[in-house]
Design a protein around this motif. Structure first.
Motif, mmCIF file in Angstrom:
data_model
loop_
_atom_site.group_PDB
_atom_site.id
_atom_site.type_symbol
_atom_site.label_atom_id
_atom_site.label_comp_id
_atom_site.label_asym_id
_atom_site.label_seq_id
_atom_site.Cartn_x
_atom_site.Cartn_y
_atom_site.Cartn_z
ATOM 1 N N LYS A 123 0.841 -1.196 0.000
ATOM 2 C CA LYS A 123 0.000 0.000 0.000
ATOM 3 C C LYS A 123 0.878 1.248 0.000
ATOM 4 O O LYS A 123 1.834 1.338 0.756
ATOM 5 N N GLU A 124 0.513 2.215 -0.880
ATOM 6 C CA GLU A 124 1.285 3.445 -0.971
ATOM 7 C C GLU A 124 0.521 4.670 -0.493
ATOM 8 O O GLU A 124 1.008 5.403 0.344
ATOM 9 N N MET A 125 -0.666 4.927 -1.059
ATOM 10 C CA MET A 125 -1.422 6.134 -0.713
ATOM 11 C C MET A 125 -2.919 5.849 -0.826
ATOM 12 O O MET A 125 -3.319 4.924 -1.516
ATOM 13 N N CYS A 126 -3.721 6.712 -0.188
ATOM 14 C CA CYS A 126 -5.178 6.605 -0.300
ATOM 15 C C CYS A 126 -5.759 7.953 -0.704
ATOM 16 O O CYS A 126 -5.215 9.009 -0.362
ATOM 17 N N PHE A 127 -6.889 7.902 -1.415
ATOM 18 C CA PHE A 127 -7.554 9.099 -1.925
ATOM 19 C C PHE A 127 -9.053 8.983 -1.675
ATOM 20 O O PHE A 127 -9.572 7.894 -1.473
ATOM 21 N N ARG A 128 -9.743 10.113 -1.745
ATOM 22 C CA ARG A 128 -11.190 10.113 -1.528
ATOM 23 C C ARG A 128 -11.975 9.664 -2.747
ATOM 24 O O ARG A 128 -13.116 9.238 -2.621
ATOM 25 N N THR A 129 -11.389 9.800 -3.939
ATOM 26 C CA THR A 129 -12.107 9.403 -5.157
ATOM 27 C C THR A 129 -11.310 8.361 -5.928
ATOM 28 O O THR A 129 -10.075 8.347 -5.907
ATOM 29 N N ALA A 130 -12.033 7.515 -6.640
ATOM 30 C CA ALA A 130 -11.400 6.487 -7.465
ATOM 31 C C ALA A 130 -10.616 7.139 -8.604
ATOM 32 O O ALA A 130 -9.554 6.647 -8.995
ATOM 33 N N PHE A 131 -11.124 8.257 -9.125
ATOM 34 C CA PHE A 131 -10.445 8.928 -10.225
ATOM 35 C C PHE A 131 -9.063 9.428 -9.810
ATOM 36 O O PHE A 131 -8.079 9.204 -10.522
ATOM 37 N N LYS A 132 -8.978 10.086 -8.660
ATOM 38 C CA LYS A 132 -7.681 10.585 -8.186
ATOM 39 C C LYS A 132 -6.715 9.431 -7.930
ATOM 40 O O LYS A 132 -5.532 9.513 -8.248
ATOM 41 N N ALA A 133 -7.222 8.349 -7.359
ATOM 42 C CA ALA A 133 -6.378 7.182 -7.091
ATOM 43 C C ALA A 133 -5.886 6.572 -8.400
ATOM 44 O O ALA A 133 -4.704 6.250 -8.541
ATOM 45 N N TYR A 134 -6.786 6.446 -9.378
ATOM 46 C CA TYR A 134 -6.404 5.873 -10.665
ATOM 47 C C TYR A 134 -5.354 6.736 -11.361
ATOM 48 O O TYR A 134 -4.356 6.212 -11.882
#
Length: 71
Positions: free
Chosen positions: A17-28
């Motif tokens: 695991k590296e980072m987490c985001f609130r939206t799937a788009f930002k994570a993608y």
């Protein structure tokens, strides 16, 4: 609220695991950018259900792929 985490595939450690985001788009977009720079495989996980939302695989640069086809 769902969080979308990106994980990098490591040959020795499995998925890291590296980072987490609130939206799937930002994570993608983050996973895609990292994959393009490092040539590692990344995936996006929806932490609310534990499902893989997307997988971004590393690929050789375009000129190397064309060489592979000629061989």
């Amino acid at each position: 609220m769902s969080m979308f985490c990106i994980e990098r595939q490591d040959q020795n450690k499995g998925w890291v695991k590296e980072m987490c985001f609130r939206t799937a788009f930002k994570a993608y977009m983050n996973a895609r950018t990292k994959s393009m720079v490092t040539f590692h495989t990344y995936r996006v996980i929806d932490t609310s259900v534990g499902d893989v939302v997307s997988l971004v695989e590393r690929r050789p640069p375009q000129n190397e792929r064309s060489k592979l086809r000629q061989d």
